[in-house]
Scaffold this motif. Structure first.
Motif, PDB file in Angstrom:
ATOM      1  N   LEU A 101       0.935  -1.326  -0.017  1.00  0.00           N
ATOM      2  CA  LEU A 101      -0.087  -0.137   0.057  1.00  0.00           C
ATOM      3  C   LEU A 101       0.809   1.068   0.157  1.00  0.00           C
ATOM      4  N   ARG A 102       0.675   2.060  -0.995  1.00  0.00           N
ATOM      5  CA  ARG A 102       1.338   3.337  -1.028  1.00  0.00           C
ATOM      6  C   ARG A 102       0.377   4.476  -0.651  1.00  0.00           C
ATOM      7  N   TYR A 103       0.625   5.145   0.077  1.00  0.00           N
ATOM      8  CA  TYR A 103      -0.155   6.201   0.687  1.00  0.00           C
ATOM      9  C   TYR A 103       0.568   7.582   0.206  1.00  0.00           C
ATOM     10  N   GLU A 104      -0.246   8.203  -0.548  1.00  0.00           N
ATOM     11  CA  GLU A 104      -0.033   9.675  -1.162  1.00  0.00           C
ATOM     12  C   GLU A 104      -0.146  10.893  -0.414  1.00  0.00           C
ATOM     13  N   ASN A 105      -1.183  10.833   0.400  1.00  0.00           N
ATOM     14  CA  ASN A 105      -1.704  11.892   1.098  1.00  0.00           C
ATOM     15  C   ASN A 105      -1.016  12.011   2.278  1.00  0.00           C
ATOM     16  N   ARG A 106      -0.683  13.358   2.663  1.00  0.00           N
ATOM     17  CA  ARG A 106      -0.082  13.747   4.053  1.00  0.00           C
ATOM     18  C   ARG A 106      -0.282  15.155   4.304  1.00  0.00           C
ATOM     19  N   GLY A 107      -0.248  15.294   5.718  1.00  0.00           N
ATOM     20  CA  GLY A 107      -0.556  16.710   6.071  1.00  0.00           C
ATOM     21  C   GLY A 107      -1.972  17.125   6.301  1.00  0.00           C
ATOM     22  N   LEU A 126      -2.705  23.622  14.500  1.00  0.00           N
ATOM     23  CA  LEU A 126      -2.272  22.991  13.234  1.00  0.00           C
ATOM     24  C   LEU A 126      -0.783  23.475  13.139  1.00  0.00           C
ATOM     25  N   ARG A 127      -0.484  24.796  13.647  1.00  0.00           N
ATOM     26  CA  ARG A 127       0.683  25.437  13.586  1.00  0.00           C
ATOM     27  C   ARG A 127       1.880  24.613  14.142  1.00  0.00           C
ATOM     28  N   LEU A 128       1.484  23.789  15.319  1.00  0.00           N
ATOM     29  CA  LEU A 128       2.258  22.791  15.968  1.00  0.00           C
ATOM     30  C   LEU A 128       2.217  21.343  15.872  1.00  0.00           C
ATOM     31  N   CYS A 129       1.419  21.274  14.799  1.00  0.00           N
ATOM     32  CA  CYS A 129       1.464  19.872  13.864  1.00  0.00           C
ATOM     33  C   CYS A 129       2.159  19.429  13.032  1.00  0.00           C
ATOM     34  N   HIS A 130       3.029  18.572  12.849  1.00  0.00           N
ATOM     35  CA  HIS A 130       4.029  18.313  11.823  1.00  0.00           C
ATOM     36  C   HIS A 130       4.025  16.976  11.551  1.00  0.00           C
ATOM     37  N   LEU A 131       3.235  16.420  10.318  1.00  0.00           N
ATOM     38  CA  LEU A 131       2.943  15.152   9.885  1.00  0.00           C
ATOM     39  C   LEU A 131       4.224  14.789   9.154  1.00  0.00           C
ATOM     40  N   ARG A 132       4.944  13.623   9.392  1.00  0.00           N
ATOM     41  CA  ARG A 132       6.055  13.406   8.615  1.00  0.00           C
ATOM     42  C   ARG A 132       5.953  12.095   7.567  1.00  0.00           C
ATOM     43  N   ARG A 133       5.037  11.237   8.004  1.00  0.00           N
ATOM     44  CA  ARG A 133       4.898  10.041   7.254  1.00  0.00           C
ATOM     45  C   ARG A 133       3.672  10.105   6.333  1.00  0.00           C
ATOM     46  N   ASN A 134       3.810   9.509   4.912  1.00  0.00           N
ATOM     47  CA  ASN A 134       2.716   9.479   4.050  1.00  0.00           C
ATOM     48  C   ASN A 134       1.529   8.684   4.563  1.00  0.00           C
ATOM     49  N   GLY A 135       0.343   9.233   4.524  1.00  0.00           N
ATOM     50  CA  GLY A 135      -0.825   8.412   4.900  1.00  0.00           C
ATOM     51  C   GLY A 135      -1.399   8.952   6.161  1.00  0.00           C
ATOM     52  N   ASP A 136      -0.465   9.876   6.942  1.00  0.00           N
ATOM     53  CA  ASP A 136      -0.934  10.532   8.036  1.00  0.00           C
ATOM     54  C   ASP A 136      -1.565  11.959   7.733  1.00  0.00           C
ATOM     55  N   VAL A 137      -2.735  12.181   8.001  1.00  0.00           N
ATOM     56  CA  VAL A 137      -3.236  13.183   7.458  1.00  0.00           C
ATOM     57  C   VAL A 137      -4.268  14.024   8.664  1.00  0.00           C
ATOM     58  N   VAL A 138      -4.586  15.131   8.747  1.00  0.00           N
ATOM     59  CA  VAL A 138      -5.337  15.981   9.747  1.00  0.00           C
ATOM     60  C   VAL A 138      -6.319  17.004   8.919  1.00  0.00           C
ATOM     61  N   THR A 139      -7.358  17.243   9.824  1.00  0.00           N
ATOM     62  CA  THR A 139      -8.382  18.087   9.328  1.00  0.00           C
ATOM     63  C   THR A 139      -8.776  18.904  10.651  1.00  0.00           C
ATOM     64  N   ALA A 140      -9.655  19.997  10.396  1.00  0.00           N
ATOM     65  CA  ALA A 140      -9.901  20.594  11.557  1.00  0.00           C
ATOM     66  C   ALA A 140     -11.400  21.236  11.591  1.00  0.00           C
ATOM     67  N   CYS A 141     -12.129  20.960  12.663  1.00  0.00           N
ATOM     68  CA  CYS A 141     -13.520  21.508  12.939  1.00  0.00           C
ATOM     69  C   CYS A 141     -13.290  22.640  13.958  1.00  0.00           C
ATOM     70  N   ILE A 191       2.244  24.326   7.408  1.00  0.00           N
ATOM     71  CA  ILE A 191       3.173  24.007   8.235  1.00  0.00           C
ATOM     72  C   ILE A 191       2.988  22.417   8.738  1.00  0.00           C
ATOM     73  N   SER A 192       1.761  22.095   8.684  1.00  0.00           N
ATOM     74  CA  SER A 192       1.330  20.518   9.168  1.00  0.00           C
ATOM     75  C   SER A 192       2.052  19.494   8.129  1.00  0.00           C
ATOM     76  N   MET A 193       2.372  20.153   7.020  1.00  0.00           N
ATOM     77  CA  MET A 193       3.118  19.346   6.059  1.00  0.00           C
ATOM     78  C   MET A 193       4.789  19.103   5.842  1.00  0.00           C
ATOM     79  N   GLU A 194       5.117  20.139   6.859  1.00  0.00           N
ATOM     80  CA  GLU A 194       6.823  20.384   6.842  1.00  0.00           C
ATOM     81  C   GLU A 194       7.334  19.107   7.291  1.00  0.00           C
ATOM     82  N   ALA A 195       8.561  19.049   6.974  1.00  0.00           N
ATOM     83  CA  ALA A 195       9.349  17.888   7.177  1.00  0.00           C
ATOM     84  C   ALA A 195       9.698  17.987   8.803  1.00  0.00           C
ATOM     85  N   HIS A 196       9.907  19.078   9.099  1.00  0.00           N
ATOM     86  CA  HIS A 196       9.900  19.101  10.672  1.00  0.00           C
ATOM     87  C   HIS A 196      11.362  18.580  11.227  1.00  0.00           C
ATOM     88  N   GLN A 197      12.445  18.769  10.481  1.00  0.00           N
ATOM     89  CA  GLN A 197      13.609  18.000  11.056  1.00  0.00           C
ATOM     90  C   GLN A 197      14.517  19.057  11.850  1.00  0.00           C
TER      91      GLN A 197
END
Length: 525
Positions: A364-370, A412-427, A492-498
């Motif tokens: 499985l290849r996950y293309e979405n991230r952030g 969201l500014r404090l969230c940094h998703l590094r792996r493909n397949g990990d996504v976030v949304t806001a309510c 920011i949520s899609m930055e590599a954050h290294q």
């Protein structure tokens, strides 16, 4: 395996009887309904879910065919009303309401139930429910077909087996790959007799028809005989870390490829192969699959991670290719050899994919991230649920309730998703994070890794959702309570954050939390 050839296994049902089918996913239940409804035109269909929730997430190809199938002549269709809240759902009361419906004699009542409504029932309440169904089927002279669907449905099988005296049949339909299902009959009684412990594979063709695949021949007994005198271990040098020198009597091979390409091995051989980068995984799985196809189930394959590179989904992919054991990178060599000795003479009983193309469907290849906007997030969650069923990968939807005074943008500014397949949304009042493939024990660690501050300090409450039914219910809330976020927060949520990148110059941003600042005393310059 059963003797089915070509035609799907539509088992005949008797009146005054209760039959139970378990489905690993909602799509499997809809596919099976389309199949069975062609043979049954006097059915009352009831679903213990509201119509919009049940239809949400069905593919554009299946939905019209499913709707048309329900509308066949003689069918009556009932869905749960939207006005019933999740907390007030009581399966026993709903079943009693269903039996207030007028149904013709010698008809079939199909009850489609989300797994979550029965999983939490006590053994006694489950038995009382089945006894009530049996009594009503007898009194009304009808057939009752109970269909349970969801990721937890198959876990109910042991409990249902204990009430076999109340059931006339129990069968399971689970996806093993895209458009391919395994149908297993635990027991099934009708006028033709009783069938038990039969399995077949069904393929869903492009036209929507189901074709039963011929059963594969079992391995010959001569091929799986064990011989302790012939057992030995073959070690690839790629499985060795720096400065490791094996002292045990091993057959050392220069590479993984050389170990796998050896012409002949005794039946009880154990091969230890190495993996040190994500780029090796796909080819290594293909090579292991070919080795397994050539040498059968008796040799053992061990993959040693020499550097941390395997994700949870990668490990599942390698196991599908016929690997017996995966050893993590931190395990020392001595423990590795203990593991190798422990699995000597074991025989692989897991079924393999039919061919390499079927094997690669599990890579499985996950293309979405952030960040994803709410509607796209909902659609992606449905895709993940459907893909997780044949691969047997676990996912997790996490609701992070915001603290008073905090906004979705700030979090969201404090969230940094590094792996493909990990996504976030806001309510309005929460962030939602989806981990597409994750072990349940790793969820809290993963959450703390993607935020700059501990999750317990940043959010008011954390709720982990992993069942299909609860996820679908939450997705409706996600779409209804969508909130717009700034473009900078999405980025920011899609930055590599290294850490190395943090040392570079970056524009000044407003601090969201208090920072220490020396106080200048009176009289100081």
């Amino acid at each position: 395996m059963s003797n089915y050839q070509g035609t799907p296994p539509i088992e005949k049902k008797e009146k005054r009887s209760v039959y139970v089918n378990l489905f690993g996913h909602k799509s499997a239940a809809t596919d099976y309904l389309i199949l069975t409804n062609k043979h049954n035109q006097n059915m009352t269909f009831t679903c213990l879910n509201d119509k919009n929730s049940f239809y949400h997430g069905l593919s554009d190809e299946i939905l019209p065919e499913f709707t048309e199938s329900l509308k066949r002549k003689g069918n009556r269709i009932y869905f749960l009303t939207k006005n019933i809240s999740e907390r007030s759902l009581n399966v026993e009361n709903i079943i009693q309401d269903i039996f207030r419906i007028r149904m013709p004699k010698q008809s079939t009542l199909t009850i489609l139930i989300p797994d979550i409504l029965l999983v939490n029932l006590s053994q006694q309440r489950l038995g009382n429910l089945l006894e009530q169904l049996k009594q009503d089927a007898t009194a009304r002279n009808i057939t009752i077909a109970v269909w349970l669907y969801g990721s937890l449905a198959t876990s109910l099988k042991p409990a249902l087996m204990t009430y076999s005296h109340l059931l006339a049949g129990l069968a399971t339909l689970t996806a093993v790959s895209p458009n391919k299902y395994q149908y297993h009959i635990a027991f099934w009684a009708n006028r033709q007799g009783v069938r038990a412990d039969e399995t077949c594979l069904m393929n869903r063709e492009a036209a929507g028809e189901f074709i039963v695949l011929p059963s594969s021949k079992a391995a010959s007994t001569s091929r799986i005989k064990t011989d302790a005198a012939q057992s030995h271990i073959v070690l690839s040098k790629e499985a060795l870390n720096d400065r490791e020198q094996p002292t045990e009597p091993l057959k050392l091979m220069p590479s993984n490829q050389a170990a796998l390409n050896e012409s002949e091995y005794p039946g009880s051989t154990t091969l230890i192969l190495g993996c040190d980068s994500p780029g090796m995984i796909r080819q290594l799985a293909i090579d292991c699959y070919r080795f397994r196809q050539k040498n059968g189930p008796q040799p053992n394959l061990i993959i040693r991670e020499t550097r941390q590179c395997l994700r949870y989904s990668d490990e599942a992919f390698l196991l599908k290719a016929g690997v017996n054991l995966i050893v993590p990178h931190h395990l020392p060599f001595a423990r590795l050899m203990s593991q190798a000795e422990a699995i000597q003479h074991q025989v692989l009983v897991r079924s393999l994919p039919e061919d390499i193309e079927a094997l690669l469907s599990f890579d499985l290849r996950y293309e979405n991230r952030g960040y994803l906007e709410n509607q796209a997030f909902s659609q992606y969650c449905h895709q993940v649920m459907q893909r997780s069923t044949p691969s047997q990968l676990r996912f997790a939807l996490v609701k992070l309730s915001l603290l008073p005074g905090m906004t979705a943008d700030e979090c969201l500014r404090l969230c940094h998703l590094r792996r493909n397949g990990d996504v976030v949304t806001a309510c309005h009042d929460a962030l939602y994070v989806l981990f597409s493939a994750i072990r349940q024990t790793d969820i809290h660690t993963a959450l703390n890794n993607i935020f700059d501050f501990p999750v317990r300090d940043l959010f008011r409450n954390v709720r982990i959702i992993h069942s299909h039914h609860d996820t679908e219910q939450e997705l409706k809330t996600i779409v209804e309570q969508a909130v717009c976020v700034s473009a900078s927060a999405e980025h920011i949520s899609m930055e590599a954050h290294q850490v190395s990148e943090r040392s570079a110059a970056r524009p000044e941003v407003v601090s969201l939390f208090a920072v220490s600042k020396p106080i200048q005393l009176q009289g100081e310059s």
